[in-house]
Write a protein that holds these residues in place. Structure first.
Motif, short mmCIF file in Angstrom:
data_model
loop_
_atom_site.label_atom_id
_atom_site.label_comp_id
_atom_site.label_asym_id
_atom_site.label_seq_id
_atom_site.Cartn_x
_atom_site.Cartn_y
_atom_site.Cartn_z
N ARG A 174 12.83 27.38 -9.17
CA ARG A 174 12.03 26.38 -9.89
C ARG A 174 10.70 26.19 -9.19
NH1 ARG A 174 13.44 19.91 -10.13
NH2 ARG A 174 11.63 19.25 -11.35
N THR A 175 9.61 26.28 -9.94
CA THR A 175 8.29 26.16 -9.33
C THR A 175 7.51 24.92 -9.79
OG1 THR A 175 7.34 27.57 -11.05
CG2 THR A 175 8.07 28.65 -9.01
N SER A 176 7.92 24.31 -10.89
CA SER A 176 7.20 23.14 -11.42
C SER A 176 8.01 21.87 -11.18
CB SER A 176 6.93 23.30 -12.92
OG SER A 176 6.05 24.37 -13.16
N TYR A 177 7.31 20.85 -10.68
CA TYR A 177 7.98 19.59 -10.37
C TYR A 177 7.13 18.42 -10.86
CZ TYR A 177 10.91 22.37 -7.22
OH TYR A 177 11.77 23.30 -6.71
N ASP A 178 7.81 17.39 -11.33
CA ASP A 178 7.12 16.17 -11.71
C ASP A 178 6.75 15.37 -10.46
OD1 ASP A 178 7.64 16.95 -14.28
OD2 ASP A 178 9.27 15.50 -14.59
N ALA A 179 5.86 14.40 -10.64
CA ALA A 179 5.47 13.51 -9.55
C ALA A 179 5.39 12.09 -10.07
CB ALA A 179 4.13 13.93 -8.95
N TYR A 180 5.55 11.14 -9.19
CA TYR A 180 5.36 9.73 -9.50
C TYR A 180 4.08 9.27 -8.81
CZ TYR A 180 10.28 9.87 -10.88
OH TYR A 180 11.47 10.18 -11.49
N LEU A 181 3.30 8.50 -9.54
CA LEU A 181 2.10 7.90 -8.97
C LEU A 181 2.49 6.55 -8.37
CD1 LEU A 181 -0.98 7.65 -8.55
CD2 LEU A 181 -1.11 6.68 -10.85
N TYR A 182 2.33 6.42 -7.07
CA TYR A 182 2.62 5.17 -6.36
C TYR A 182 1.32 4.57 -5.85
CZ TYR A 182 7.73 5.30 -6.09
OH TYR A 182 9.06 5.25 -6.39
N ALA A 183 1.20 3.25 -5.93
CA ALA A 183 -0.02 2.59 -5.47
C ALA A 183 0.29 1.22 -4.89
CB ALA A 183 -1.03 2.45 -6.61
N PHE A 184 -0.44 0.89 -3.86
CA PHE A 184 -0.44 -0.47 -3.30
C PHE A 184 -1.81 -1.05 -3.65
CE2 PHE A 184 -1.13 -3.77 -0.23
CZ PHE A 184 0.12 -4.31 0.02
N LEU A 185 -1.85 -1.88 -4.67
CA LEU A 185 -3.11 -2.44 -5.15
C LEU A 185 -3.53 -3.62 -4.28
CD1 LEU A 185 -2.34 -2.29 -8.97
CD2 LEU A 185 -3.64 -0.65 -7.60
N ILE A 186 -4.81 -3.70 -3.99
CA ILE A 186 -5.33 -4.72 -3.08
C ILE A 186 -6.31 -5.62 -3.82
CG2 ILE A 186 -6.64 -5.12 -0.95
CD1 ILE A 186 -5.66 -2.34 -0.02
N ASP A 187 -6.08 -6.90 -3.76
CA ASP A 187 -7.01 -7.87 -4.35
C ASP A 187 -8.04 -8.23 -3.28
OD1 ASP A 187 -8.36 -9.91 -5.56
OD2 ASP A 187 -6.59 -11.12 -6.04
N VAL A 188 -9.21 -7.62 -3.38
CA VAL A 188 -10.21 -7.83 -2.33
C VAL A 188 -10.74 -9.26 -2.33
CG1 VAL A 188 -10.89 -5.40 -2.31
CG2 VAL A 188 -12.07 -7.00 -3.83
N SER A 189 -10.55 -9.99 -3.44
CA SER A 189 -11.04 -11.37 -3.48
C SER A 189 -10.26 -12.27 -2.52
CB SER A 189 -10.94 -11.93 -4.90
OG SER A 189 -9.58 -12.05 -5.31
N LEU A 190 -9.06 -11.82 -2.12
CA LEU A 190 -8.27 -12.62 -1.20
C LEU A 190 -8.84 -12.58 0.21
CD1 LEU A 190 -4.65 -11.69 -2.34
CD2 LEU A 190 -6.01 -13.72 -2.93
N ASN A 191 -9.67 -11.59 0.47
CA ASN A 191 -10.32 -11.51 1.77
C ASN A 191 -11.60 -12.34 1.69
OD1 ASN A 191 -11.54 -10.89 4.18
ND2 ASN A 191 -11.34 -8.67 3.96
#
Length: 260
Positions: A174-191
């Motif tokens: 098998r050569t093709s694989y799916d991926a999941y997009l993971y993100a840690f979103l940052i609210d810059v207004s909190l800084n």
């Protein structure tokens, strides 16, 4: 051996770093990648977790994370949309992509990977980055659990995202694989710092300058190492839904990588 706090990767780590990547990942990294990591080039930064032998005063690399800071202008349109960052007013805002993360077998399940991830998150917050994100291959249950535990959100399923034909993938046929997009979103207004307010105020101006710069190729100094690969990335249909909850860890390798 004693574990020591993480520190930046240095040139002396190169043999261990290269060996770890070859052992952990089913894809090969070019020499240019390692040079950028150990010399902090092309906006790449890194941390190493090391163990120290107090008698020999010798350090051994036991874990690492490599990441790159770049502007949202150079981020995939699809990825931006999944993260809710598609506004052109954010073009000149910074974002961080985790390139690779790994821990040697002897030191897994000790929290080393989470410590390295948290170093990246704190670095991102200090630079007012909008997000820390990455793509995780579908069979890597250890990584899925790891990022969920560190409060990353899974935002999309990317069909046939990875093409691996090195023979080191779990299924050589098998050569093709799916991926999941993971993100840690940052609210810059909190800084609530003057820098944060200044950054928000100047965003439209930076966006305009970015659009003008894109019309003048001779004035751009973007490296082909990352931005060109990101723009040329293609993959199948995006499903902005969460995958089924992964099963418990089975000692799988912590293997996160991209196709660049």
């Amino acid at each position: 051996m004693e574990m020591e706090a993480s520190r930046p990767i240095v040139p002396q780590d190169l043999p261990d770093l290269r060996s770890a990547h070859e052992a952990l990942f089913p894809i090969d990294y070019e020499s240019h990648f390692y040079e950028c990591v150990i010399y902090n080039r092309d906006q790449i930064f890194s941390w190493a977790a090391v163990s120290r032998d107090p008698t020999l005063q010798h350090e051994r690399l036991i874990g690492f994370v490599t990441a790159r800071t770049f502007r949202l202008y150079d981020c995939s349109i699809a990825d931006r949309a999944c993260m809710g960052l598609e506004s052109r007013l954010l073009d000149q805002e910074d974002i961080i992509y985790i390139l690779t993360l790994g821990v040697t077998e002897q030191f897994r399940h000790l929290g080393v990977a989470s410590q390295l991830i948290q170093k990246v998150i704190q670095y991102a917050k200090g630079r007012l980055c909008r997000s820390v994100y990455l793509h995780v291959i579908d069979y890597n249950e250890a990584a899925l659990n790891l990022y969920a535990a560190n409060k990353f959100e899974v935002l999309a399923t990317l069909r046939n995202f990875y093409h691996i034909d090195t023979g080191r993938q779990p299924d050589p046929e098998r050569t093709s694989y799916d991926a999941y997009l993971y993100a840690f979103l940052i609210d810059v207004s909190l800084n609530a710092s003057p820098l944060a307010f200044l950054s928000a105020t100047c965003a439209p101006v930076r966006s305009l300058l970015g659009q003008l710069q894109s019309c003048m190729p001779w004035a751009r100094h973007q490296s082909n190492y990352f931005s060109q690969a990101v723009r040329q990335r293609t993959y199948g249909p995006i499903k902005p839904v969460k995958p089924a909850a992964p099963s418990q860890q089975h000692g799988g390798l912590l293997r996160m990588f991209n196709r660049a």
